[in-house]
Design an enzyme around this catalytic site. Structure first.
Site, PDB file in Angstrom:
ATOM      1  N   ASP A  29       0.890  -1.158   0.000  1.00  0.00           N
ATOM      2  CA  ASP A  29       0.000   0.000   0.000  1.00  0.00           C
ATOM      3  C   ASP A  29       0.930   1.210   0.000  1.00  0.00           C
ATOM      4  OD1 ASP A  29      -1.599   2.129   0.680  1.00  0.00           O
ATOM      5  OD2 ASP A  29      -2.142   1.393   2.669  1.00  0.00           O
TER       6      ASP A  29
ATOM      7  N   LYS B  14       2.767  11.366  -3.503  1.00  0.00           N
ATOM      8  CA  LYS B  14       1.713  10.690  -4.272  1.00  0.00           C
ATOM      9  C   LYS B  14       0.709  11.689  -4.860  1.00  0.00           C
ATOM     10  CE  LYS B  14      -1.624   6.980  -3.451  1.00  0.00           C
ATOM     11  NZ  LYS B  14      -2.018   5.998  -2.438  1.00  0.00           N
TER      12      LYS B  14
ATOM     13  N   GLU C 225      -7.202   0.688  -4.397  1.00  0.00           N
ATOM     14  CA  GLU C 225      -7.171   0.559  -2.931  1.00  0.00           C
ATOM     15  C   GLU C 225      -8.478   0.015  -2.346  1.00  0.00           C
ATOM     16  OE1 GLU C 225      -5.864   4.497  -1.955  1.00  0.00           O
ATOM     17  OE2 GLU C 225      -3.864   4.086  -2.738  1.00  0.00           O
TER      18      GLU C 225
ATOM     19  N   ASP D 258     -12.527   5.475   3.121  1.00  0.00           N
ATOM     20  CA  ASP D 258     -11.074   5.567   3.334  1.00  0.00           C
ATOM     21  C   ASP D 258     -10.673   7.018   3.616  1.00  0.00           C
ATOM     22  OD1 ASP D 258      -8.325   5.632   3.165  1.00  0.00           O
ATOM     23  OD2 ASP D 258      -8.181   4.488   1.303  1.00  0.00           O
TER      24      ASP D 258
END
Ligand code: AMP
Length: 574
Positions: A8, A70, A171, A193
Site C-alpha cells: 500500500d 503521491k 485501494e 477511506d
C-alpha cells in the site's frame, strides 16, 4: 516462483504484506513498525533518509523533506491540485520541460516517480531483511480514481526501484479483498477511506468470487491533516489570547504545533482529555514562552465536526452513482488512520445507518488486500476473480470539439472497445486522434491524456474512410489506444504517447542512477542521523517534553532573539 509482496504505497504512510500459506502477514520495517511514513529527506551532507527517520527530522529540515509525493504523481505543474498545494508545502515544486510537476530539492530536480521509488526501495530493503530473501515483485495499490498517467507513474516508480509491479489494484478493492467477506454471496460494501491527506469512498459488489467496484467518489484535499490543522488553529488562537503572540509566522513553532496537535488528536481517540505541552514555543524580550493546555475530546469534536461531516457529500454521490440507497449497503469497511477517530465512526454510522465493520485494522487493510491479490496471481488462491472498474469515461475529440465516449465510466477492466469514425475533408491523408477522459460533452472540458496521428490514409471523398479507434485497458487500468484505417484494408495501429510522464530512456537512466547510489546515500544519511540523535540526547537528556517549564532562559533569548528549539537545547546545557 519468487515471493510477491503487497504494497500500500500511501500518501502519508506505506504498508507491506505477504501471504505465508493461509496466513496474512504484515511486514514490519527495520524499526519494527508496521507502517512506514512515505517521506524522503535529503541531508546537507548528501545523505538520504526515508520513512521514520525522514519524518523525525522534518522540523529541522523542512525544505529538503518531501512528503505526500503521491499527490503529484502523473500530474502537470498547471494542475489545480499543484497550484493549491504549492503555497502550503515547504519543499519546492517546479515545472519539468514536458510540463509535469517535479520537485527541486538539495540542488537537483526529481520527478515524483523517482521520489516514490525511494520509498519503494526502502520498503523493498526492509522486506528483504525481514523475509531474508530478495524481493523482486509486488502488487501495488493506487486510488480508484488514479488516471492513466498516475498509474503509469506508479509503474515507473516500481521500475526505478528495481521492483517489478506485477499488478496495480485499486485501494478499495484491496480493502474489500482483505475484509474476507464471503465473495460467493452477493454483498454490497462501502469502503470509507480517510487517510492523512485524501478521502475516498467506494461502493463494491461482491458475488461469485468477483469484486466489482460500482462507484467511487472522494475529495483529494480532505484528510487527517485537516483535523490537525483545526487543532493547530485552535491552539494558535488560544495562545494569542493568553500571550498576545501570533505563532502563525514561525515555521518551526508551526511544525511543533503540528506534531503536538496530531499526537493529541490520536490520543483523544482513546482518552477523554490530553495535555499539550510545547515548551519554548516562542521567545520574547521577557524570556521564553511555553504552550501548555488541556484539550478535551469534546472540544476536539466541536472544532473538527464540520470536517468529519464534509465526508457525507462524496458518500451520497457514490451511492447515487451506484444507483443505491444507504439501506442497500450490507457492510461498511473503514480504511485509513483517521477513521480511528470516534467522531468519524459516528458520522459514518449516521450516513450509512449501520455500525462499521470492526474486523480489520484500517492501517493495514489495503496492504493486506494487495498481499492477497499477490497470492491470487501466484496461483496460491484460486477462487477469487478481481474485477476493477474505470473511474472515468474515455473517448476522443470529434468534429466541433465534441467528446465521443468509447468506454463509459465504471466499466469493468480489463476491457477493449472500439468505435468507427471517418474523415471530414476530401482526400484527408491523416487524422489526429486526441484522447480525453471525463464526463463533459465537450472534449476541451475533459482531461487530455494523449494524442497521435494516423497517417497514410489513401485519398478518398470525405466521409468514406472507416477509421476504427480501439481502446484497450489492461487489468492495471493502463490504457492503450490504437487506430486503424478499415476502408483501405491497410492496417495501421499506433500506440498512445502519454502527455506526461517519464520516457522509457528516462526511466532506465534513473533506475541505473538510483540503483547505483541509493544504498550508500541511505546509509550515509542514517549514520549521520544516528550521530545527530546521539549528540542531542547527550545535550538534552530528558527530551523536549521533560524540560522543566521554568528552565532559565539562555542569555541570547533574554535579549529577545528568536532561536530554534535546537539551539535552545544546546545553549541550555552549556
Ligand atoms: P493514513 O494515511 O491512512 O496512514 O492515515 C494517516 C492519518 O491518520 C494521519 O492524519 C493520522 O494523524 C491519523 N491517525 C492515525 N491514527 C489515528 C488515531 N488513532 N486516531 C485519529 N487519527 C489517527
Amino acid at each position: 516462483m519468487s515471493k510477491i509482496i503487497g504494497i500500500d504505497l500511501g500518501t502519508t504512510n506505506s504498508c507491506m504484506g505477504i501471504m505465508e500459506g493461509e496466513r496474512l502477514l504484515v511486514i514490519p520495517n527495520d524499526e519494527n513498525f508496521r507502517t512506514t511514513p512515505s517521506v524522503v529527506a535529503f541531508t546537507k551532507e548528501g545523505g538520504l533518509l526515508v520513512g521514520n527517520q525522514a519524518k523525525r527530522q522534518q522540523v529541522m529540515n523542512p525544505e529538503n523533506t518531501v512528503f505526500s509525493i503521491k499527490r503529484f504523481m502523473g500530474r502537470k505543474f498547471s494542475d489545480k491540485i499543484v497550484s493549491g498545494d504549492i503555497k502550503s508545502i515547504p519543499y519546492k515544486l517546479v515545472p519539468a520541460s514536458n510540463g509535469d510537476v517535479w520537485v527541486e530539492v538539495a540542488g537537483r530536480t526529481y520527478s515524483p516517480p523517482e521520489l516514490s521509488a525511494m520509498v519503494l526501495m526502502k520498503l523493498k530493503k526492509d522486506a528483504e531483511a525481514y523475509l531474508r530473501e530478495p524481493v523482486e515483485k509486488a502488487v501495488v495499490t493506487v486510488p480508484a480514481y488514479f488516471n492513466d498517467s498516475q498509474r503509469q507513474a506508479t509503474k515507473d516508480s516500481g521500475k526505478i526501484a528495481g521492483l517489478d509491479i506485477v499488478r496495480i489494484i485499486n485501494e478499495p478493492t484491496a480493502a474489500a479483498l482483505a475484509s474476507g467477506f464471503d465473495s460467493k454471496v452477493r454483498t454490497r460494501i462501502v469502503i470509507y477511506d480517510l487517510g492523512g491527506g485524501t478521502f475516498d469512498t467506494s461502493i463494491l459488489e461482491l458475488g461469485q468470487g468477483i469484486f466489482k467496484v460500482l462507484s467511487t467518489c472522494g475529495d483529494t484535499h480532505l484528510g487527517g491533516d485537516d483535523f490537525d490543522q483545526a487543532v493547530i488553529d485552535y491552539l494558535v488562537a488560544e495562545f494569542y489570547k493568553a500571550e498576545g503572540i501570533d505563532l502563525r509566522n514561525d515555521r518551526v513553532a508551526l511544525q511543533r504545533l503540528k506534531d503536538g496537535a496530531e499526537k493529541a488528536k490520536i490520543n483523544l481517540s482513546t482518552l477523554d482529555s490530553v495535555e499539550i505541552t510545547l515548551p519554548f514555543i516562542a521567545v520574547t524580550k521577557d524570556g521564553p514562552k511555553h504552550l501548555k493546555t488541556v484539550l478535551t475530546k469534546t472540544k476536539l469534536e466541536e472544532i473538527t465536526k464540520d470536517i468529519a461531516e464534509s465526508t457525507a457529500g462524496p458518500c451520497q454521490t457514490a451511492l447515487a452513482d451506484a444507483g443505491l440507497r444507504a439501506s442497500d449497503i450490507d457492510e461498511v469497511v473503514l480504511v485509513g488512520g483517521q477513521t480511528k477517530m470516534p467522531l468519524v465512526r459516528s458520522v459514518v454510522k449516521r450516513i450509512f445507518k449501520k455500525e462499521p465493520y470492526a474486523g480489520i485494522n484500517p492501517d493495514e487493510a489495503v496492504a493486506s488486500g494487495a498481499a492477497k491479490q499477490a497470492s491470487v496471481l501466484k496461483g496460491d488462491i484460486r477462487d477469487i476473480l478481481l474485477l476493477d472498474v474505470t473511474a472515468f469515461s474515455l473517448g476522443i475529440k470529434t468534429e466541433g470539439g465534441i467528446f465521443s465516449k468509447i468506454i463509459e465510466k465504471n466499466s469493468s477492466i480489463p476491457t477493449r472497445k472500439s468505435e468507427t469514425y471517418t474523415t471530414t475533408k476530401d482526400d484527408q491523408s491523416f487524422v489526429r486522434i486526441e484522447v480525453f477522459q471525463g464526463e463533459k460533452p465537450m472534449a476541451a472540458d475533459n482531461k487530455p491524456i494523449g494524442t497521435f496521428d494516423l497517417v497514410g490514409i489513401p485519398p478518398a471523398q470525405k466521409g468514406t474512410p472507416k477509421i476504427q479507434v480501439l481502446f484497450d485497458i489492461d487489468a492495471n487500468g493502463i490504457i492503450k489506444v490504437s487506430a486503424k484505417d478499415l476502408s483501405s484494408g491497410k492496417e495501421q495501429a499506433i500506440k498512445i504517447t502519454p502527455e506526461s510522464g517519464l520516457s522509457n530512456s528516462d526511466v532506465d537512466s534513473k533506475t541505473k542512477e538510483l540503483g547505483n547510489d541509493f544504498a550508500s546515500r541511505l546509509s550515509k544519511g542514517e549514520k549521520l542521523q544516528a550521530e545527530q540523535n546521539y549528540k542531542e540526547t547527550e545535550q538534552a537528556p530528558g527530551g523536549e517534553e521533560n524540560l522543566p517549564a521554568s528552565a532559565p532562559a539562555p542569555d541570547r533569548e533574554k535579549q529577545g532573539q528568536k532561536k530554534s528549539i535546537f539551539d535552545l537545547f544546546k545553549k541550555k546545557d552549556n
